[in-house]
Structures are given as C-alpha cells and as structure tokens.
Design an enzyme around this catalytic site. Structure first.
Site, mmCIF file in Angstrom:
data_model
loop_
_atom_site.group_PDB
_atom_site.id
_atom_site.type_symbol
_atom_site.label_atom_id
_atom_site.label_comp_id
_atom_site.label_asym_id
_atom_site.label_seq_id
_atom_site.Cartn_x
_atom_site.Cartn_y
_atom_site.Cartn_z
ATOM 1 N N ASP A 1 0.845 -1.189 0.000
ATOM 2 C CA ASP A 1 0.000 0.000 0.000
ATOM 3 C C ASP A 1 0.882 1.241 0.000
ATOM 4 O OD1 ASP A 1 -2.596 -0.955 -0.100
ATOM 5 O OD2 ASP A 1 -2.596 -1.422 2.036
ATOM 6 N N GLU B 1 -7.782 11.723 6.068
ATOM 7 C CA GLU B 1 -7.828 12.729 5.009
ATOM 8 C C GLU B 1 -9.103 13.564 5.115
ATOM 9 O OE1 GLU B 1 -7.288 9.572 4.600
ATOM 10 O OE2 GLU B 1 -5.290 9.327 3.693
ATOM 11 N N THR C 1 -15.475 1.363 -1.947
ATOM 12 C CA THR C 1 -16.137 1.021 -3.205
ATOM 13 C C THR C 1 -16.519 2.264 -3.997
ATOM 14 O OG1 THR C 1 -17.002 -0.998 -2.207
ATOM 15 C CG2 THR C 1 -18.051 -0.243 -4.234
#
Length: 697
Positions: A309, A350, A383
């Site tokens: 990642d 974030e 998603t």
C-alpha cells in the site's frame, strides 16, 4: 513525531512485552536445554528424524557390542555416538527452549479474568463463546478476542505488543479488533467475542512460540526425503562392505562399520534442520510478527511479488489537506463550504484534515450544526471512493460529494452537464497536483439549480526516505514491487517513480487487489501483501503470504498467514528478508554438511583398508596416528561440529540482498569449500589428543 524511516531496521529487542523477547544465543542455553535434550532420546521422538534415528540405532548396536566385547576404543566410540544423538537433540531443544521461555511470560497475561455481560452479570472469561457481548470499562481487562461493536476507548496492549503507548479502539472501521488480556484505560466499550475458548490470540501465540503446532514445511519435507535417501544409500554401501572385506581377508568390526556409517551420512544437517526452522519462526517473533506456521515463513523467502500500500508503507501516510483550488465561477469560500459539508461524514484521516483546513483557514465550524446533523450523511467507502451529504430543505434536495476525481466526475455526469470551462480548469489543477506527488480530490454539488463542479482539494504526502534503496535491494533479489493505491493514475505514477517501484495499481478496489494477486500467481509467482480491513480479507487469504495488522479487524487477522503486532506495513519487506535468511541458512548448512562428509572419507577409509590395500595410502593426507585414532577422531569431530554450528543455525547465516546466482556462488565458496577444509584442520588436531589415550594411540 515523524514515523521512522522505511530503511530503519526493526528493533529486535521489542517483543511481545516480556513475552516474545528473544535475545542472542547464550552458551548457558546449552546447559539449560540439556534436560529436554535427554528426554528427546526417546526412540519415539527420534523416529521423527530418519537420519538421527539411524544414528540412535547405531549407538544402541555399538553399546551392545561394547558390552559383549569391551575395549577402550569400542567404549569411546559408543560414548561419542551417543553424544552425536544428544547434541542433535540439544540443537532442537535450545531453539524450543527460547520459545518456551516466551510462552511462560505470555501465560502470565492470562489471568482469571471475569467478563461482564450486557445485563450486568459476571461470568468467567473461559465460558465466553463467539457471538457473546461483554462490557469493558476503564481499568478492566478485556476477557477475550473480539471486535468493538459500541463505543471508543484507549487500550493498553503492552502485554501483547510490548509498546507502552496506549492505542485507540473504536467500533466500525479497521481499528475495532481487541485482544484478550489487554487492558482498557479509559471510557467504555462493548466487545463481541470472536474466538472460542483455547483458540484466542494469546493461546495461538503460546502454541506457536512453544513449537507445539510446528509442522514441517514443503521444502523441509523435501530435504528430509533427500537426506533419508542418502542415508539409505550409505547404509546399503556399509552393509555390502563387510562381505567384501571378509573376502579380502580384512573383516571389519561392528563398531568400525557403524562409525563409518555415522560419519558418512548427513548427520550435521540432519541434526540442525529442525532447529533452523524453529529459529526462523523465532526471528519473526523478535520482529513482533507471528506466523501461523513455518510454511508461511518459508513462503516469505520464496516471494517474488510484493504488494505494498502506498499510504503508510511507501509514504508516511499522514496525507493532509493543504490547499483548496476552486474551478469555474466558484469562489474559494464556496468551495470550502462544500468541502466541509462533504467531509463531515468522512472519518478517514484525510477527511478529517479537510474539515480542519476549512475550520482553521476559512473560519468554518468543525462540528455539524443542529440543522446539518439532521441531514443524510454519506460516509466514505472504498467502493464508491466518495463521501458527502444529502440536505433536504424547503422541498429542495442538495447533494454534495467529495472524493476521487474519476468517481466524483462520473457522479456529476450522471446528474447533469458539468461546465466545460470548470472541468478543464479542474483537470489542469489535478494534473499539477499529481505531477508534484500530491493527491487531488474533487468536490461537486447537485441541486435543482443544476450541477456544479466546485473545485479541487489538494492532499500532500511524503515518500519515506530510503524506501527507494530498499526497493532496489528487492529488485536485486529478483522481487517485483507493486504499489497499490486508491489515488488516480497520474498521482500514483508520480509517487511510484519517486519510490522506485516496478508497477503501480491506481484507483485500486479490493476486487482489483484480488485480481492482481491471482494474475501474478497464474504466472508462477508467489505474492505477499499486507492489509487490515475486512475488505482486505479475500486478498490476504489468496496471497501466499498475507500479513494482517494487529490493529485490523478479526476477519483480516483470520485470513492472513501472519499478524504484525506493531501494525507497521513497512515490515513486510523485513518479513521477506527473514524468509530469505531461513532458506539461505538451510542451504548453506546443507552445503557445509555434504562437504564435511566428503572430507571425512579421507580420514576413515584409508584407516580401514590401508593395511590391506597400500595404494589407499595416497588418500591419507591427514597423517593420522593409528587406525583407531583416525576413526575415533572422525566420530568426535562429527559430534562436535553439530554443537559448533548451533549458534549459526539459531542466528541464521548473514543475508545480503543479492541475486540467487550470486548467493549460490557465495555459499559454495564459503560453506562448500569451508566444509571441505574444516575437517582437514580439525580432525588432525583431535587426533593429537586422541592418540594420547592408552589403547588408542
């Protein structure tokens, strides 16, 4: 405080509290392990190691022979043959002993914990079953492994991870898993138990570090079969040797034949093979990583593709909103209002940073007002890659979204026509942000007045220093690195180039990760990856080495083949190095053992047959004193070399990030040539001592 750089090696002293703290090899450990080594003389235990079982049988035969026909030579050979078996047991016992010490400390974390159910009643923690829900408040010990389903609390996990700093555990998200035996320091949480009695995380840790669940790996089984085959070949050769010797008029005693057999079969690697595997598990434990089996450690050494990642592994992972770039007629104040609204339901770091930026720079409230709280919030998901809010007021529905560029633009296009000038301006801004390694997020609004592309939110992140060098080392070992990120392709490529990865998978969904792993495996590659969320579980299960973060969900930890107690994604690189070191150590000591056997021919064969066949005298390059001293010296060396190599088997051969060809060349030079030379130096020295024994010299 900045996170440690990626090239900072793991701290081997930090283990599972005092539990899994494993130090360097200590000579005293040989004495401490001696009782266990003696118990392993049981023939039922020896059957598990075919090579050493042959030595055990040979020791019994020679013992009987020495009783029937006693001599100084026969008894000395008998004693040293038993020492050979004992030293082989000692190697395994030392490795297991370190694990047992760690397990004893772990057991101390399992106190008689009492669980409190939702209705206030109390019951022993041993009676909890999966699905039970318990309340844990400040000062209480979490009674079993589970997931937080209600509340948020700080938890002291030092008994498990050795890290004194408390961690936050909360319901929902990827930091909901808790471990039995840890302590809640503040607040109140409701935990749903996920582990059966005796199958908790601590229980599995104890079983693993003790070696109770250790199973031989495929490579280890293959090597054991090879060693067994060599043993059978030498056994047949020795058995057929006696008739030939009788025919030649030089029959050999049973003691000499057994000594010859033991010195020729691969006793050195046969004695150390199990210890090498256990030590490999132990080295992972020292790095605060628990593997479900030795198979996982070995697979790590064979890995040829790493999925990493971007956030937290290649970069520090603390991406923060640093600027707002309006597009079209939107003012920066209007964009701030839209970005704040769309981020109120985004619990990612974030998302929270966007709210903080709007609050500190533009004076907007950091919390939702009473009217806003009645709106329908849309939380961020992997998603959709968006978050937002749907506000109903005066018969008008206003929907605001913020997220990945392609996702938000596609959402806006579904509901109307985006102003071409605003789209073009946003595209230029996105390209500029991506070009400098930042992450752009687009913010837009859909209302009865039409579609509005508000602008771009800039997130900034930093590549960890030294990570490019580590990837270069992996590349030298033939390992491909793939950076997986949810960022857009332009940003992903910029970060990937800066970090030096071989491939980039941008805008990745959980399904994309799974598809990538299957594609790599279909090409014959072994794949390793890390993950912490439930949505990572399928990919972790599919990967050959799946490393789950301890802070992650129970589903992720169950799916992975390893659990990182420190929850440091960068550690995957170190795990691969541990696996490589295990394979290198096994190969190096196998090479040394076979080379040793070759050299011992020059000690025993001339001693046995030089009198009958003087031509064999040219092989007697060691110049040993007598027939008996030569054979006894070889047997003594065969036993002592096992003890001498125990520290190397436990510590592991020094690993360097080089190609397989270079590694093979180095091992053949150091351990192949060394395995031949050492007996030529050591056996004559032993002979100088042995020849002083009456009846031998």
């Amino acid at each position: 405080m900045n996170p440690p750089s990626a090239d900072t090696p793991p701290e081997p002293s930090r283990g599972t509290g005092s539990a899994v703290r494993a130090g360097a090899f200590r000579p005293r450990a040989l004495l401490e392990a001696m009782p266990l080594a003696l118990r392993k003389l049981d023939p039922r235990v020896q059957l598990g190691n075919p090579v050493m079982f042959v030595v055990w049988v040979g020791s019994v035969v020679v013992t009987v022979s020495a009783v029937v026909d006693p001599s100084v030579f026969a008894w000395l050979v008998t004693v040293w043959l038993w020492f050979t078996v004992l030293f082989a047991n000692l190697a395994e016992a030392v490795a297991e002993g370190r694990g047992k010490a760690q397990a004893d400390a772990l057991r101390r974390t399992r106190t008689g914990t009492v669980a409190r159910s939702l209705d206030g009643s109390e019951l022993p923690a041993t009676e909890l079953r999966p699905g039970d829900r318990v309340v844990v408040e400040a000062g209480m010990t979490i009674p079993g492994d589970g997931d937080v389903v209600e509340g948020i609390a700080t938890v002291d996990e030092s008994a498990i991870t050795g890290e004194s700093a408390p961690v936050v555990r909360e319901s929902g998200g990827d930091r909901s898993a808790v471990t039995g035996g840890t302590t809640v320091l503040s607040d109140r949480i409701v935990v749903e138990i996920t582990a059966k009695p005796g199958e908790s995380f601590v229980d599995r840790m104890i079983a693993l570090v003790e070696g109770a669940q250790r199973q031989k790996t495929p490579n280890e089984i293959a090597l054991s079969i090879l060693l067994s085959a060599l043993t059978i070949v030498f056994l047949l050769a020795v058995v057929t040797l006696q008739p030939m010797a009788v025919y030649s008029g030089s029959p050999q005693s049973l003691v000499v034949l057994v000594a010859l057999l033991v010195c020729l079969i691969p006793t050195t690697i046969g004695a150390l093979l199990s210890a090498i595997g256990i030590a490999g598990m132990d080295r992972l434990v020292q790095r605060n990583v628990l593997a479900t089996s030795g198979r996982a450690v070995e697979a790590a050494g064979d890995v040829s593709t790493l999925l990493l990642d971007k956030t937290g592994t290649i970069t520090y992972g603390n991406r923060q909103a640093t600027a707002l770039h309006p597009a079209g007629p939107t003012s920066v104040e209007e964009l701030a209002g839209l970005a704040r609204l769309a981020s109120l339901a985004d619990e990612t770091p974030e998302g929270r940073s966007v709210v903080d930026l709007c609050a500190t720079r533009y004076g907007l409230p950091a919390e939702a007002s009473a009217d806003e709280a009645r709106a329908e919030f849309v939380p961020f998901s992997a998603t959709s890659r968006m978050s937002g809010v749907d506000v109903d007021g005066r018969g008008r529905t206003v929907r605001v979204r913020k997220g990945a560029v392609s996702a938000v633009l596609a959402w806006l296009d579904e509901h109307g026509t985006v102003d071409p000038a605003a789209r073009e301006q946003a595209a230029r801004t996105t390209a500029e942000i991506s070009g400098r390694g930042g992450t752009p997020l687009v913010c837009g609004r859909v209302s009865p007045d039409g579609v509005l592309l508000g602008g771009v939110v800039e997130l900034s992140d930093v590549v960890k220093p030294g990570i490019a060098e580590r990837f270069a080392d992996l590349r030298a070992m033939g390992i491909r690195t793939v950076m997986v990120t949810g960022d857009n392709p332009v940003t992903a490529r910029a970060i990937g180039e800066q970090a030096g990865v071989d491939e980039v998978l941008a805008e990745a969904t959980p399904e994309d990760k799974l598809a990538l792993i299957k594609r790599e495996q279909s090409g014959g590659r072994l794949v390793a990856m890390t993950g912490d969320g439930t949505n990572d579980a399928p990919a972790l299960a599919q990967a050959d080495v799946g490393v789950a973060m301890n802070t992650g969900t129970s589903a992720a930890k169950e799916a992975g083949s390893m659990v990182d107690l420190d929850s440091d994604p960068t550690k995957l690189i170190g795990i691969v190095e541990v696996g490589k070191q295990l394979l290198v150590t096994r190969g190096a000591l196998t090479t040394f053992s076979v080379a040793n056997d070759l050299a011992k021919y020059f000690a025993i064969l001339p001693a046995m047959f030089a009198a009958l066949f003087p031509q064999l005298g040219v092989l007697d390059v060691m110049g040993l004193a007598t027939r008996e001293s030569a054979i006894l010296s070889a047997v003594v060396f065969n036993a002592l070399v096992i003890v001498a190599l125990i520290p190397l088997a436990l510590r592991g051969v020094r690993f360097r990030p080089v190609s397989s060809e270079q590694m093979l060349r180095r091992n053949l030079l150091v351990y192949g040539v060394g395995g031949v030379v050492v007996p030529f130096l050591a056996i004559p020295l032993i002979d100088l001592v042995v020849r002083l024994i009456p009846g031998i010299g």
